[in-house]
Design a protein around this motif. Sequence first.
Motif, mmCIF file in Angstrom:
data_model
loop_
_atom_site.group_PDB
_atom_site.id
_atom_site.type_symbol
_atom_site.label_atom_id
_atom_site.label_comp_id
_atom_site.label_asym_id
_atom_site.label_seq_id
_atom_site.Cartn_x
_atom_site.Cartn_y
_atom_site.Cartn_z
ATOM 1 N N SER A 55 1.014 4.003 -2.971
ATOM 2 C CA SER A 55 0.783 5.412 -2.687
ATOM 3 C C SER A 55 1.934 6.259 -3.228
ATOM 4 O O SER A 55 1.734 7.332 -3.793
ATOM 5 C CB SER A 55 0.656 5.607 -1.176
ATOM 6 O OG SER A 55 -0.214 6.650 -0.878
ATOM 7 N N TYR A 56 3.123 5.717 -3.062
ATOM 8 C CA TYR A 56 4.312 6.410 -3.557
ATOM 9 C C TYR A 56 4.227 6.583 -5.070
ATOM 10 O O TYR A 56 4.389 7.683 -5.598
ATOM 11 C CB TYR A 56 5.535 5.584 -3.175
ATOM 12 C CG TYR A 56 6.850 6.057 -3.725
ATOM 13 C CD1 TYR A 56 7.677 6.898 -2.994
ATOM 14 C CD2 TYR A 56 7.295 5.632 -4.971
ATOM 15 C CE1 TYR A 56 8.906 7.318 -3.502
ATOM 16 C CE2 TYR A 56 8.517 6.037 -5.493
ATOM 17 C CZ TYR A 56 9.320 6.877 -4.755
ATOM 18 O OH TYR A 56 10.524 7.300 -5.254
ATOM 19 N N LEU A 57 3.917 5.506 -5.757
ATOM 20 C CA LEU A 57 3.877 5.567 -7.221
ATOM 21 C C LEU A 57 2.751 6.476 -7.716
ATOM 22 O O LEU A 57 2.938 7.274 -8.634
ATOM 23 C CB LEU A 57 3.708 4.156 -7.792
ATOM 24 C CG LEU A 57 4.937 3.249 -7.640
ATOM 25 C CD1 LEU A 57 4.615 1.829 -8.066
ATOM 26 C CD2 LEU A 57 6.120 3.803 -8.453
ATOM 27 N N GLY A 61 1.294 8.953 -6.112
ATOM 28 C CA GLY A 61 1.606 10.349 -5.814
ATOM 29 C C GLY A 61 2.619 10.907 -6.791
ATOM 30 O O GLY A 61 2.463 12.019 -7.302
ATOM 31 N N ALA A 62 3.633 10.108 -7.082
ATOM 32 C CA ALA A 62 4.667 10.571 -7.995
ATOM 33 C C ALA A 62 4.084 10.810 -9.388
ATOM 34 O O ALA A 62 4.410 11.782 -10.063
ATOM 35 C CB ALA A 62 5.788 9.548 -8.053
ATOM 36 N N ASP A 103 0.835 -1.201 0.000
ATOM 37 C CA ASP A 103 0.000 0.000 0.000
ATOM 38 C C ASP A 103 0.870 1.252 0.000
ATOM 39 O O ASP A 103 0.574 2.233 -0.674
ATOM 40 C CB ASP A 103 -0.975 -0.004 1.185
ATOM 41 C CG ASP A 103 -0.282 -0.247 2.514
ATOM 42 O OD1 ASP A 103 0.936 -0.514 2.520
ATOM 43 O OD2 ASP A 103 -0.963 -0.148 3.550
ATOM 44 N N LEU A 104 1.968 1.154 0.740
ATOM 45 C CA LEU A 104 2.903 2.282 0.760
ATOM 46 C C LEU A 104 3.495 2.493 -0.636
ATOM 47 O O LEU A 104 3.518 3.615 -1.164
ATOM 48 C CB LEU A 104 4.002 1.992 1.789
ATOM 49 C CG LEU A 104 4.970 3.091 2.174
ATOM 50 C CD1 LEU A 104 5.620 2.761 3.525
ATOM 51 C CD2 LEU A 104 6.046 3.331 1.128
ATOM 52 N N LEU A 105 3.935 1.417 -1.219
ATOM 53 C CA LEU A 105 4.532 1.511 -2.557
ATOM 54 C C LEU A 105 3.533 2.092 -3.562
ATOM 55 O O LEU A 105 3.876 2.961 -4.364
ATOM 56 C CB LEU A 105 4.972 0.110 -3.000
ATOM 57 C CG LEU A 105 5.519 -0.013 -4.423
ATOM 58 C CD1 LEU A 105 6.713 0.908 -4.619
ATOM 59 C CD2 LEU A 105 5.920 -1.467 -4.720
#
Lengths: 200, 200, 200, 200
Positions: free
Chosen positions: D151-153, D155-156, D147-149
């Motif tokens: 969100s990172y992708l 957002g980027a 989920d973190l990954l």
Amino acid sequence: MTKPDRRVQRTRELIQQALIALIRERGYDPITVQDIVDRANVGRTTFYLHYTSKDDLFLHCHDAILGQFQLSPHTHLAKAALVGPEPPEAMTRAFQHLVEARALLTPILQGKDSLIILRRIRDRSAEEIAAHLRNAYGEAESRIPLDLLASYLAGAQIALIQWWLEKRPPHSAEQLAQSFHRLQRAAIRDAFGLGELEAG
Amino acid sequence: MTKPDRRVQRTRELIQQALIALIRERGYDPITVQDIVDRANVGRTTFYLHYTSKDDLFLHCHDAILGQFQLSPHTHLAKAALVGPEPPEAMTRAFQHLVEARALLTPILQGKDSLIILRRIRDRSAEEIAAHLRNAYGEAESRIPLDLLASYLAGAQIALIQWWLEKRPPHSAEQLAQSFHRLQRAAIRDAFGLGELEAG
Amino acid sequence: MTKPDRRVQRTRELIQQALIALIRERGYDPITVQDIVDRANVGRTTFYLHYTSKDDLFLHCHDAILGQFQLSPHTHLAKAALVGPEPPEAMTRAFQHLVEARALLTPILQGKDSLIILRRIRDRSAEEIAAHLRNAYGEAESRIPLDLLASYLAGAQIALIQWWLEKRPPHSAEQLAQSFHRLQRAAIRDAFGLGELEAG
Amino acid sequence: MTKPDRRVQRTRELIQQALIALIRERGYDPITVQDIVDRANVGRTTFYLHYTSKDDLFLHCHDAILGQFQLSPHTHLAKAALVGPEPPEAMTRAFQHLVEARALLTPILQGKDSLIILRRIRDRSAEEIAAHLRNAYGEAESRIPLDLLASYLAGAQIALIQWWLEKRPPHSAEQLAQSFHRLQRAAIRDAFGLGELEAG
DNA sequence: TCCTAAGCGAGACGGTACGTCTTGTCTTCCA
DNA sequence: TGGAAGACAAGACGTACCGTCTCGCTTAGGA
């Protein structure tokens, strides 16, 4: 201490005058708050800052309106005035004045929204009459309860004015004044048992 | 030829009864068309199919309402009735009836929207009074124009009823009837120069 | 020359503190200028004397807010920091700090009106990252335009923080820091072709 | 059973199209509800019958808007797509499409009121990415919480698009696609420990 | 007995006015 | 003379009714 703030006074006058002007033009009912604020060059909020509604504003204009009904019981119901069948001069003048004020009064007498002020005029009129009668003749002397009598006279007066301004019958202001005077006199004489002093 | 269509009649009655019922509950003014159609279990369209507005419907209900004011000039202004200071029995009964009808009448007398029907009651009343006086005494005999006199009496009558129902003064129906009778009698006697036949 | 005028400074601080306090209480969006001047015990005029709008004031508060995002590329993107898979200690501390600042940051990250400052944080962050990379690695060495890379990293960072503070997933600050570190490291290594130095 | 009522559907479409058209003309923020109903030839009430606010309407338009971001993780994050350093053709086309949609997207990306939909796009994007990764690689395999990954992708990605459309840097759509592809690939390879298969 | 037009319930719709809210300017008065 | 207090114009907001409109369903009354 509240400061009078001249601006506030000015704003209120602007708003009141706008209403009066609009009533003369189109009558009371169709006027909207927006019309008033547009005419007065005033913000909508400002209006509601001073008055809660169109009717509220209208009530605060009642001085400008009540003044038109210049029938003071102190003169037209004065003991001296009721002696003869001729109405006091002031009453005739008052009826004449009504014709001139027709432009303002007609929309008020007809519009359903203005019922409030009409009611207020009637009630205030009744109070004044009652007070005058109580003062001039004394409560106890009357065969008819004074508040009832006052209400009767006030209602009849308003109705007569309404009828005259609306229906525009061919009677003159003098005739109106005379008839109204006779009827008032008859009512009061009957109430206080003053008999028939003359034929009339 | 239009067929009567019992359904149409039924629908109109439903709507009228809904209005009357709502007036009793909350008065006239705050009622909306939606309220009426909800209460009558009727579609909005149907309402406008039969009446053009709430006021229009109200006017069509006037039989249900006018009937409450059971003051007929034929009885309470009959020549015989005006002889003595005692009001005809029918008048006392009419005033008593008004108290019973208060629940329906008060909202009507107060609401601003019902001004129309009040005006209509007043005008019709004035017409009836004028017709009666013309018939019973003759137009020419009066020192006061008959239409003016009729308007005066009708206005006073409505005002008195309004005052009585609204202000709820402690006077009884009998007292009301008697006072009103005296005042009417005095006005008519004065108009037709009937002199003071007795002390009263 | 303008005198510094200690009073002016004082007034501005009062206003800024009022805003910060109100944000903590109810978030940014629902606050009105009136709320701020009431809280700051300051006249409405005074507010507009110093700031052109609520947003303007907000931007002038950014030191108080930006300081909360203590992620400096000079430390967390230092060449030395990117060698191993463990994040620099400062980064872990920065994420821990974010949790403590949640009360202030959440309303800002969520409120739509605070978009401006978020954008500003993002842009400033991107600039700092780009400058650092240019400085540390040289523009020419990158297979990816540095401004693009910087924007990518800055955007991802903000998004991650937003996601973490809003969604409150069960990951610890340490886990956050480590994951974020890995992803940044991977991006920069890829850009500058640094190969896989170790398994991680 | 609710009838779909074709009229309702038509009205909603009229309103949505009016909003989309207005956004293209002046951006999102300065549009008022009145603007929308005027443009849609629809009553104010009708608007509120279907949507609770401008923002609510906007959210219901998200299909018309989300469709502009044609970046599906199923294609651009497919295992096969991540092998080489060249982005899948579909990704290049998607970036090209963004330029064409700039007239609609720019006001949305910039206006503060549209933050809501941006957030929604981001969240939905993150969910899709997470689902895809879970599916293609398995949750357990990742060194970084999925989920973190995601969100990172996500957002980027949003940040990159925003930056590209707003700042208008001189990079071509192809360049964007390639850079973005590399960065995504690096992140995922790092997460799943796929090593450096080739120099790139 | 069918069938066809009317009456009808339901409720979406365009429109008008409402009373409230917030903004940014402007005025007054006090310390 | 600068700042607190607050009146003010402007204009968007969401709500309440209005009177009109379509849409199907029911329900006679004539074929």
